[in-house]
Design a protein around this motif. Structure first.
Motif, short mmCIF file in Angstrom:
data_model
loop_
_atom_site.label_atom_id
_atom_site.label_comp_id
_atom_site.label_asym_id
_atom_site.label_seq_id
_atom_site.Cartn_x
_atom_site.Cartn_y
_atom_site.Cartn_z
N GLN A 82 0.82 -1.22 0.00
CA GLN A 82 0.00 0.00 0.00
C GLN A 82 0.85 1.26 0.00
N VAL A 83 1.88 1.28 0.84
CA VAL A 83 2.67 2.51 0.99
C VAL A 83 3.79 2.59 -0.04
N GLY A 84 4.07 1.49 -0.75
CA GLY A 84 5.18 1.46 -1.69
C GLY A 84 5.16 2.54 -2.76
N ASP A 368 -9.29 1.70 -19.95
CA ASP A 368 -10.45 2.48 -19.50
C ASP A 368 -11.65 1.59 -19.17
N GLU A 369 -11.38 0.47 -18.55
CA GLU A 369 -12.44 -0.43 -18.11
C GLU A 369 -12.35 -0.57 -16.59
N ALA A 370 -13.20 0.18 -15.90
CA ALA A 370 -13.14 0.22 -14.44
C ALA A 370 -13.35 -1.16 -13.82
N LYS A 371 -14.13 -2.01 -14.48
CA LYS A 371 -14.40 -3.33 -13.92
C LYS A 371 -13.13 -4.16 -13.78
N ARG A 372 -12.16 -3.92 -14.67
CA ARG A 372 -10.91 -4.69 -14.60
C ARG A 372 -10.17 -4.43 -13.29
N LEU A 373 -10.32 -3.22 -12.77
CA LEU A 373 -9.60 -2.88 -11.53
C LEU A 373 -10.17 -3.61 -10.33
N ASN A 374 -11.40 -4.13 -10.48
CA ASN A 374 -12.00 -4.85 -9.35
C ASN A 374 -11.52 -6.30 -9.27
N TYR A 432 -1.29 -3.39 -8.59
CA TYR A 432 -2.43 -2.57 -8.19
C TYR A 432 -3.52 -3.43 -7.58
N THR A 433 -4.02 -3.00 -6.45
CA THR A 433 -5.24 -3.54 -5.87
C THR A 433 -6.10 -2.36 -5.44
N THR A 434 -7.39 -2.53 -5.49
CA THR A 434 -8.25 -1.44 -5.06
C THR A 434 -8.01 -1.17 -3.58
N GLU A 435 -8.32 0.04 -3.17
CA GLU A 435 -8.12 0.41 -1.77
C GLU A 435 -8.89 -0.51 -0.84
N SER A 436 -10.10 -0.87 -1.23
CA SER A 436 -10.93 -1.74 -0.37
C SER A 436 -10.34 -3.14 -0.30
N ARG A 442 -5.30 -6.46 4.64
CA ARG A 442 -4.54 -5.96 5.79
C ARG A 442 -5.30 -6.21 7.09
N GLU A 443 -6.60 -5.87 7.08
CA GLU A 443 -7.39 -6.02 8.29
C GLU A 443 -7.54 -7.49 8.66
#
Length: 555
Positions: A82-84, A368-374, A432-436, A442-443
């Protein structure tokens, strides 16, 4: 009903899962409760485990050890991941001062802990546990426990006592930092809560210039850029009443009006290069960029194609091929100048100006495909975990030390996580991973680690606290939690002119204390504490993890 008793009380894999899940669920629920607006969050899982351990809940030692270590590895690697991306950029300009101050907090607290060992007679291993709790840093505790086992493989009691010491002082760490911030707010809060000049200078800035410098008349933009050591992005050119998108070969003529994206610190250089700065404010909110010219639109395009990951922006030649202009790149909430040498990463958001059809074509190239990031990028996760643990197990010698040093299961994964997050795209590895998704991993790792830690420590917790040594631990922990914060906070405000908002965020980051950050955010109107926290947090947590090991290995 014997089967129920066997499932719940006979050590087995099934019992381990049920107990860990139950303790975690209870701790997470209780962590939502607030007292005077303060909550311990998932750290309450630690205390739920202690209560369970105190009442005789026991698990198979091997399974407990595996779950605890695996939870720590997952937590600390994903934390590094995350912090990298922002780890090395945090050292630039204004970030250097904040990071140096955060290191002052770290080293002052560490020096005080070592000194208090001689004054109070508390063992060094117990003191590292007290310090870990005082600075609310469970990765530091895990690293210190692993280092102690390297030096004394059979010292299971020392490892348990270290966890007990951390449990005693952890609440003091949360409360102590908040009290210190309240004191600093009362003394220095009136000095202002605006962003520092260094931070403002580094933010992207849009300005309009009139070409009136004879030295660049007739020169191409590429040739003009060679006349300065700064980088500017010319977003639009007004010429003869028309707006156009420039390319590197577009020649600048006298009277051209340029819309330039740079940083506020570079405005003076841009004025010297182009000639005159116009008075129009292009940085105010509510500007309709698409209304500037009906044929040109401004859109944000997401980088989602893996083959673009790590590719230099200039090598794509998008401006010349499609007649568009990339004015800025947003990465993890931070706007970056779209320089040709900038390596793109999956998840970047590019602000592109051009004709609608041209932008659509660029969108197809970038993804430009937001679904790919999920979709989870599990390859980088598993490679990083394996490499991190392997690196942590490599012994290396330091002159003057008889025992080889290892980064351990805490140090290795965080180093590799930071490197993967920062440089993974350069080897075309999508990190890359989404913030969630990152937060979920991590949690989950942290909760499992804390539940196991509490269960392992609970048997002797209360008899440790309610004895003279326990009261000494409480007093020592409170000193370690408040004194370094007050000293460095006072110096930074009194002599270095750091405003209260950035000072509070820096102090919370140096103590790895998100609960105190939540309080600091309620005392200011902007997000300056969070920005300062994010600036110093990566280096601070890395240094704490490494120094905890080195102290136990060397001393």
């Amino acid at each position: 009903m014997n089967w129920i008793q066997e499932i719940l009380f006979q050590p087995s894999a099934l019992q381990t899962v049920i107990v860990l899940a139950t303790v975690s669920a209870i701790g997470v629920y209780l962590g939502r409760l607030k007292l005077c607006g303060i909550s311990l969050g998932v750290t309450f899982v630690f205390f739920a485990g202690i209560i369970a351990g105190h009442f005789g809940v026991t698990l198979n030692k091997d399974m407990l050890s595996f779950a605890q270590n695996f939870g720590l590895i997952v937590f600390i690697y994903t934390l590094g991941l995350q912090v990298g991306p922002g780890f090395f950029s945090s050292f630039k300009k204004g970030g250097i001062k904040l990071n140096m101050l955060s290191l002052a907090v770290v080293f002052l607290g560490t020096a005080m802990a070592i000194g208090l060992c001689y004054i109070t007679g508390i063992s060094l291993s117990d003191m590292m546990g007290l310090l870990s709790g005082a600075v609310t840093n469970t990765p530091m505790l895990g690293a210190a426990q692993q280092a102690l086992l390297q030096v004394e493989p059979d010292n299971a009691k020392g490892v348990t006592d270290m966890a007990l010491a951390c449990a005693v002082t952890y609440p003091l760490g949360v409360i102590g930092v908040i009290l210190a911030i309240i004191v600093l707010k009362a003394i220095f809060g009136s000095k202002g809560e605006k962003a520092s000049p260094e931070e403002n200078a580094m933010k992207t800035y849009v300005a309009e210039f009139l070409v009136s410098n004879p030295a660049i008349f007739g020169k191409s933009i590429k040739e003009a850029m060679h006349m300065t050591d700064r980088h500017f992005v010319i977003s639009r050119i007004w010429r003869d009443g028309k707006v156009r998108i420039p390319t590197s070969e577009t020649r600048l003529l006298k009277g051209d009006q340029l819309l330039v994206v740079s940083t506020r610190a570079d405005v003076e250089k841009a004025t010297a290069l182009f000639g005159e700065q116009e008075n129009e404010d292009w940085n105010k909110e509510g500007i309709d960029w698409n209304a500037i010219d009906s044929q040109l639109v401004s859109r944000r395009i997401l980088v989602t194609r893996n083959r673009i990951n790590g590719v230099k922006l200039g090598s794509l030649r998008l401006r010349n091929l499609y007649g568009i202009n990339i004015t800025r790149v947003n990465r993890a909430g931070i706007d970056l100048l779209a320089s040709p040498d900038l390596r793109l990463q999956v998840g970047d958001k590019l602000t592109i100006v051009g004709e609608a059809n041209a932008i659509n074509n660029v969108g197809k190239i970038l993804g430009d495909e937001a679904k790919r990031l999920n979709r989870p990028n599990l390859l980088a996760i598993f490679i990083g975990l394996a490499v991190g643990v392997f690196i942590g197990a490599i012994p290396f010698s330091i002159p003057g030390m008889s025992t080889p040093v290892k980064l351990g299961i805490a140090g290795g994964p965080i180093v590799i996580g930071i490197l993967m997050g920062a440089f993974g795209p350069r080897i075309h590895l999508t990190t890359y991973t989404t913030e969630s998704a990152n937060l979920m991993m991590r949690e989950f790792g942290l909760v499992i680690y804390l539940a196991c830690l509490g269960l392992d420590s609970g048997e002797h917790f209360f008899e440790t606290v309610f004895r003279p040594e326990g009261l000494l631990w409480v007093g020592t922990g409170f000193v370690l939690a408040t004194v370094p914060v007050l000293i460095v906070g006072w110096i930074s405000s009194r002599f270095l002119n750091i405003d209260y908002a950035h000072n509070a965020g820096m102090l919370c980051g140096s103590m790895a204390n998100p609960m105190a950050l939540n309080y600091a955010n309620t005392t200011v109107s902007g997000d300056e504490p969070s920005v300062a926290y994010a600036t110093v947090y990566p280096l601070s947590i890395f240094v704490r993890v490494i120094t905890a090991q080195l102290i136990l290995l060397i001393l």
